[in-house]
Design an enzyme around this catalytic site. Structure first.
Site, PDB file in Angstrom:
ATOM      1  N   LYS A 199       5.243  -3.286  13.044  1.00 44.29           N
ATOM      2  CA  LYS A 199       5.740  -3.647  11.715  1.00 44.29           C
ATOM      3  C   LYS A 199       4.755  -3.135  10.679  1.00 44.29           C
ATOM      4  O   LYS A 199       3.570  -3.459  10.714  1.00 44.29           O
ATOM      5  CB  LYS A 199       5.892  -5.160  11.600  1.00 44.29           C
ATOM      6  CG  LYS A 199       6.306  -5.600  10.207  1.00 44.29           C
ATOM      7  CD  LYS A 199       6.637  -7.072  10.163  1.00 44.29           C
ATOM      8  CE  LYS A 199       6.972  -7.490   8.740  1.00 44.29           C
ATOM      9  NZ  LYS A 199       7.342  -8.916   8.687  1.00 44.29           N
ATOM     10  N   ARG A 209      11.836 -10.455   0.072  1.00 43.33           N
ATOM     11  CA  ARG A 209      10.938 -11.484  -0.469  1.00 43.33           C
ATOM     12  C   ARG A 209      11.627 -12.249  -1.600  1.00 43.33           C
ATOM     13  O   ARG A 209      11.389 -13.438  -1.773  1.00 43.33           O
ATOM     14  CB  ARG A 209       9.611 -10.857  -0.889  1.00 43.33           C
ATOM     15  CG  ARG A 209       8.837 -10.357   0.338  1.00 43.33           C
ATOM     16  CD  ARG A 209       7.537  -9.644   0.004  1.00 43.33           C
ATOM     17  NE  ARG A 209       7.003  -9.003   1.209  1.00 43.33           N
ATOM     18  CZ  ARG A 209       6.004  -8.130   1.205  1.00 43.33           C
ATOM     19  NH1 ARG A 209       5.415  -7.796   0.072  1.00 43.33           N
ATOM     20  NH2 ARG A 209       5.586  -7.596   2.349  1.00 43.33           N
ATOM     21  N   LYS A 222      -0.046  -7.315   2.413  1.00 42.51           N
ATOM     22  CA  LYS A 222      -0.123  -7.725   3.815  1.00 42.51           C
ATOM     23  C   LYS A 222      -0.821  -6.673   4.681  1.00 42.51           C
ATOM     24  O   LYS A 222      -0.623  -6.605   5.892  1.00 42.51           O
ATOM     25  CB  LYS A 222       1.295  -8.034   4.330  1.00 42.51           C
ATOM     26  CG  LYS A 222       1.983  -9.169   3.552  1.00 42.51           C
ATOM     27  CD  LYS A 222       3.280  -9.638   4.216  1.00 42.51           C
ATOM     28  CE  LYS A 222       3.882 -10.814   3.448  1.00 42.51           C
ATOM     29  NZ  LYS A 222       5.097 -11.350   4.120  1.00 42.51           N
ATOM     30  N   LYS A 253       9.828  -1.549  12.488  1.00 43.23           N
ATOM     31  CA  LYS A 253      10.261  -1.997  11.168  1.00 43.23           C
ATOM     32  C   LYS A 253       9.337  -1.459  10.094  1.00 43.23           C
ATOM     33  O   LYS A 253       8.126  -1.560  10.275  1.00 43.23           O
ATOM     34  CB  LYS A 253      10.243  -3.535  11.170  1.00 43.23           C
ATOM     35  CG  LYS A 253      10.604  -4.170   9.865  1.00 43.23           C
ATOM     36  CD  LYS A 253      10.482  -5.660   9.987  1.00 43.23           C
ATOM     37  CE  LYS A 253      10.684  -6.254   8.604  1.00 43.23           C
ATOM     38  NZ  LYS A 253      10.271  -7.630   8.564  1.00 43.23           N
ATOM     39  N   SER A 279      15.566  -4.648   3.887  1.00 45.45           N
ATOM     40  CA  SER A 279      16.241  -4.928   2.619  1.00 45.45           C
ATOM     41  C   SER A 279      16.173  -3.752   1.643  1.00 45.45           C
ATOM     42  O   SER A 279      17.164  -3.416   0.998  1.00 45.45           O
ATOM     43  CB  SER A 279      15.645  -6.183   1.988  1.00 45.45           C
ATOM     44  OG  SER A 279      14.245  -6.055   1.831  1.00 45.45           O
ATOM     45  N   TYR A 318      21.780  -5.486   7.153  1.00 43.76           N
ATOM     46  CA  TYR A 318      22.576  -6.307   6.239  1.00 43.76           C
ATOM     47  C   TYR A 318      23.991  -5.756   6.117  1.00 43.76           C
ATOM     48  O   TYR A 318      24.861  -6.414   5.566  1.00 43.76           O
ATOM     49  CB  TYR A 318      21.883  -6.383   4.871  1.00 43.76           C
ATOM     50  CG  TYR A 318      20.496  -6.974   4.981  1.00 43.76           C
ATOM     51  CD1 TYR A 318      20.319  -8.351   5.090  1.00 43.76           C
ATOM     52  CD2 TYR A 318      19.362  -6.155   5.052  1.00 43.76           C
ATOM     53  CE1 TYR A 318      19.057  -8.898   5.234  1.00 43.76           C
ATOM     54  CE2 TYR A 318      18.092  -6.701   5.197  1.00 43.76           C
ATOM     55  CZ  TYR A 318      17.945  -8.063   5.292  1.00 43.76           C
ATOM     56  OH  TYR A 318      16.701  -8.610   5.455  1.00 43.76           O
TER      57      TYR A 318
HETATM   58  N1  LIG Z   1       7.483 -12.085   8.091  1.00 41.79           N
HETATM   59  C1  LIG Z   1       8.350 -11.885   7.083  1.00 41.79           C
HETATM   60  C2  LIG Z   1       9.420 -10.876   7.196  1.00 41.79           C
HETATM   61  N2  LIG Z   1      10.378 -10.874   8.155  1.00 41.79           N
HETATM   62  C3  LIG Z   1      11.273  -9.851   7.836  1.00 41.79           C
HETATM   63  C4  LIG Z   1      10.813  -9.221   6.674  1.00 41.79           C
HETATM   64  C5  LIG Z   1      11.432  -8.089   5.910  1.00 41.79           C
HETATM   65  C6  LIG Z   1      12.867  -7.827   6.131  1.00 41.79           C
HETATM   66  C7  LIG Z   1      13.526  -7.041   5.067  1.00 41.79           C
HETATM   67  O1  LIG Z   1      12.898  -6.487   4.142  1.00 41.79           O
HETATM   68  O2  LIG Z   1      14.761  -6.935   5.145  1.00 41.79           O
HETATM   69  C8  LIG Z   1       9.647  -9.846   6.280  1.00 41.79           C
HETATM   70  C9  LIG Z   1       8.941  -9.469   5.041  1.00 41.79           C
HETATM   71  C10 LIG Z   1       7.498  -9.285   4.995  1.00 41.79           C
HETATM   72  O3  LIG Z   1       6.842  -9.038   6.009  1.00 41.79           O
HETATM   73  O4  LIG Z   1       6.979  -9.429   3.895  1.00 41.79           O
END
Ligand SMILES: NCc1[nH]cc(CCC(=O)O)c1CC(=O)O
Ligand SMILES: [Mg+2]
Length: 329
Positions: A199, A209, A222, A253, A279, A318
């Protein structure tokens, strides 16, 4: 050696039946996992401005969507809670509450639509007052081992409520093994783990978010736990460790910008690989379609097919319900 004009690759493309017959990859509704955002209340739908066409839904409404998903042939939902602000805290204790929004949604869906799978996200960001996925020290650094301990509790809380797939998205080291051990210890032998193994610290998570209400809260970024987009050798090490620790499947991801990672993981490990079309990717397709830059349905199906071609067993998207409808038509 055969060559033009004996060899013409356009021959098999000349008609629709032939193109169908020669297709190397197929996309079906069974390849789709549908992420849904849950919010408090009853009969509630809250549209998310940065994610046009996607809303937060109260538990009763999410149950109706689960029914719809099952009818469309979608095998699994991914659930994300928008925790009320007054329940967010420094240490995210609400993640451990057996009656939190997530657990209520799991129970309600399992009750009404037992045939659909439920994937639940393990990470503290929907529960912390600072928007990070774990506990932070005085300097704002996310603590690995203390966080992993709480994540184990969060995973057990979800499994007890009926989750089928635990999906740790936090990127702490060692948490997959700890969660697996705890699940076995409590008799959840058939509860799967899909590890968000690779990730990346990505700019494509913004609308998510907003959806879970952590964007305004998040302090800093992060990058001390999510991966550097510059790296791919490191992604292979992340995947190897999570598999060693007991992950049933791994996830990459974001999705489209990281299909090279999907391919490398698939070729190296030959295990089930999933990708999350996140997203910001969804928003990008919707914006392109709204601007007249491309046909929405075609963009959706082409991008999802690309995941399959790269080696994915399935995609979190989505667009799942919309794509399933297109595929069923
Ligand atoms: N642990 C949080 C998490 N789980 C899935 C997503 C993102 C999914 C998306 O953007 O559709 C995130 C966001 C992040 O790490 O800030
Ligand atoms: Mg890891």
């Amino acid at each position: 050696m055969s060559h033009y004009p004996a060899l013409r690759l356009r021959r098999t493309r000349a008609s629709a039946w032939s193109r169908r017959m020669y297709a190397e990859t197929v996309l079906t509704p069974a390849d789709l996992i549908w992420p849904l955002f849950v919010t408090d209340g009853e009969g509630v739908e809250e549209p998310i401005a940065s994610l046009p066409g996607v809303s937060r839904w109260s538990v009763d409404a999410v149950v109706a969507l689960a029914r719809e998903a099952a009818a469309l042939g979608i095998p699994c939902l991914a659930l994300f809670p928008n925790t009320p602000h007054e329940l967010r805290s420094e240490r995210g204790e609400e993640a451990l509450n057996p009656d939190n929004l997530m657990c209520r949604a799991i129970r309600a869906i399992k009750d009404a639509v037992p045939e659909i799978g439920l994937l639940t996200d393990v990470a503290l960001d929907p529960y912390t007052a600072h928007g990070h996925d774990g506990l932070i020290d005085g300097a704002g650094y996310v603590l690995n081992d203390d966080t992993a301990e709480i994540l184990v509790g969060q995973a057990l809380n979800q499994a007890r409520a009926g989750a089928d797939i635990i999906a740790p998205s936090d990127m702490m080291d060692g948490r997959v093994g700890l969660i697996r051990e705890a699940l076995e210890g409590e008799g959840h032998a058939n509860v799967q783990i899909m590890a968000y193994a690779a990730k990346y610290a990505s700019a494509f998570y913004g609308p998510f978010r907003d959806a879970v209400g952590s964007r305004g809260l998040l302090k800093g970024d992060k990058k001390t736990y999510q991966m550097d987009p510059a790296n791919s050798e490191e992604a292979l090490r992340e995947v190897e460790l999570d598999l060693d620790e007991g992950a049933d499947s791994v996830m990459v991801k974001p999705g489209l910008p990281y299909l090279d990672i999907v391919r490398r993981v698939k070729e190296r490990f030959e295990v089930p690989v999933f990708a999350y079309q996140v997203s910001g990717e969804y928003a990008m397709i919707e914006a392109a379609a709204a601007a007249g830059a491309g046909d929405r349905d075609a963009l959706v199906l082409e991008t999802l097919m690309a995941f399959k071609r790269a080696g994915c067993s399935g995609v979190l998207t989505y667009h799942a319900a919309h794509a399933a409808r297109l595929l069923g038509a």
